[in-house]
Design a protein around this motif. Sequence first.
Motif, mmCIF file in Angstrom:
data_model
loop_
_atom_site.group_PDB
_atom_site.id
_atom_site.type_symbol
_atom_site.label_atom_id
_atom_site.label_comp_id
_atom_site.label_asym_id
_atom_site.label_seq_id
_atom_site.Cartn_x
_atom_site.Cartn_y
_atom_site.Cartn_z
ATOM 1 N N MET A 95 -6.994 6.781 -4.076
ATOM 2 C CA MET A 95 -6.077 5.683 -4.367
ATOM 3 C C MET A 95 -4.788 6.203 -4.985
ATOM 4 O O MET A 95 -3.685 5.786 -4.610
ATOM 5 N N VAL A 107 -2.112 -0.109 -4.797
ATOM 6 C CA VAL A 107 -3.186 0.169 -3.851
ATOM 7 C C VAL A 107 -4.418 -0.585 -4.338
ATOM 8 O O VAL A 107 -4.856 -0.403 -5.479
ATOM 9 N N VAL A 108 -4.956 -1.436 -3.496
ATOM 10 C CA VAL A 108 -6.118 -2.251 -3.846
ATOM 11 C C VAL A 108 -7.382 -1.578 -3.323
ATOM 12 O O VAL A 108 -7.452 -1.193 -2.153
ATOM 13 N N THR A 110 -10.546 -2.179 -1.905
ATOM 14 C CA THR A 110 -11.299 -3.262 -1.273
ATOM 15 C C THR A 110 -12.791 -2.952 -1.357
ATOM 16 O O THR A 110 -13.227 -1.854 -1.013
ATOM 17 N N THR A 131 -8.554 -15.715 0.031
ATOM 18 C CA THR A 131 -7.724 -14.731 0.722
ATOM 19 C C THR A 131 -6.971 -15.379 1.872
ATOM 20 O O THR A 131 -5.766 -15.157 2.051
ATOM 21 N N PHE A 142 -4.128 -9.761 1.198
ATOM 22 C CA PHE A 142 -4.905 -8.526 1.132
ATOM 23 C C PHE A 142 -6.310 -8.822 1.631
ATOM 24 O O PHE A 142 -6.728 -9.972 1.740
ATOM 25 N N SER A 143 -7.061 -7.766 1.902
ATOM 26 C CA SER A 143 -8.445 -7.944 2.345
ATOM 27 C C SER A 143 -9.331 -8.444 1.223
ATOM 28 O O SER A 143 -10.329 -9.117 1.460
ATOM 29 N N ASP A 144 -8.971 -8.100 -0.021
ATOM 30 C CA ASP A 144 -9.801 -8.452 -1.175
ATOM 31 C C ASP A 144 -8.890 -8.752 -2.360
ATOM 32 O O ASP A 144 -8.581 -7.873 -3.163
ATOM 33 N N SER A 147 -10.238 -8.073 -6.121
ATOM 34 C CA SER A 147 -10.696 -6.762 -6.568
ATOM 35 C C SER A 147 -10.028 -6.396 -7.892
ATOM 36 O O SER A 147 -8.812 -6.514 -8.051
ATOM 37 N N ARG A 150 -7.645 -1.236 -8.882
ATOM 38 C CA ARG A 150 -6.307 -1.102 -8.316
ATOM 39 C C ARG A 150 -5.567 0.067 -8.947
ATOM 40 O O ARG A 150 -5.810 0.420 -10.103
ATOM 41 N N SER A 174 -1.579 -10.056 -6.972
ATOM 42 C CA SER A 174 -1.345 -10.054 -5.530
ATOM 43 C C SER A 174 -0.071 -10.805 -5.180
ATOM 44 O O SER A 174 0.746 -10.331 -4.380
ATOM 45 N N GLU A 186 -4.287 -0.346 0.864
ATOM 46 C CA GLU A 186 -5.676 -0.610 0.520
ATOM 47 C C GLU A 186 -6.526 0.622 0.807
ATOM 48 O O GLU A 186 -6.233 1.393 1.714
#
Length: 309
Positions: A95, A107-108, A110, A131, A142-144, A147, A150, A174, A186
């Motif tokens: 990350m 940067v998440v 996921t 989401t 984002f996908s998640d 989360s 991060r 987000s 991500e």
Amino acid sequence: MQVAVLLPCYNEEAAIAETIAGFRQSLPDARIYVFDNASTDRTVEIARSAGATVRSVTQQGKGNVVRRMFADVDADVYVMADGDLTYDPTAAPEMVRKLWDEQLDMVVGTRHHDAKDAYRGGHVLGNRLFTNLLSWLFGRSFSDIFSGYRAFSRRYAKSFPALSEGFETETEMSVHALELRMPVGEVATRYGARPEGSESKLSTFRDGWRILRTIGTLFRVEQPRAFYGTAAATIQLAAILIAIPLFITYFQIGLVPRFPTAVLVTGMTIVAVLTFFAGLIISAITRQRREVRRIAYLAQPAPGSPADR
């Protein structure tokens, strides 16, 4: 490059030592901070024994902790993870590397889980719904979005207003990135079950309602033209539907016998017009606020830029 690992904690004596050890092994040059949110167990004592820098936040709520973390800690890269050992510390180097090499601002991590008890079914469904809602309201997502794992640039940390108090802070994070059009990425990470003796502080319905309310508030504040424009159109449409029988009667007999209904329609039309123009005015104010946040964002050097090397 200075990396800070930020671990918000509340009553995590069963997991905090192993969490600290995991991040120390994955990021040996990073400084590890534990932000204790008024724990009543031995979390603080164990964290200090494990070599972490411990800060105390007396105001309950993860959002309050995040506000203090970003305000008090100065670093080039911030890695945030819960102190309950659910997030995989071995994903942290990837990350950080992705954020730094690609000059991203967030940067998440996921979450992907194999353990049956890692992620409740209701939380999975809620995550997907919120989401998709965020994507519909703000154009991308984002996908998640929930989360808690991060990595952030200094630009992000020092421009994030952190107005939320509880678990809705991830949603605010987000939206902040989406609204300023920050470069983000991500990384898929393993999400594990909590160790024995550690309990989730997330309430599905209570915190779900708070998150939904936060999304609605952020939509009203960040997208006022869309919010107030939709409200104005809805009120005006209702006024037109109510007025249809009045027009039919008028064309038939040349009179408007239902005078109170006519007054109601007129009032609704006035409210719709005022709501529409209120949206335009608030939109101009929102633009100025966004410019101020953008200037605060640009005041910090980009990650991986020549100024940082």
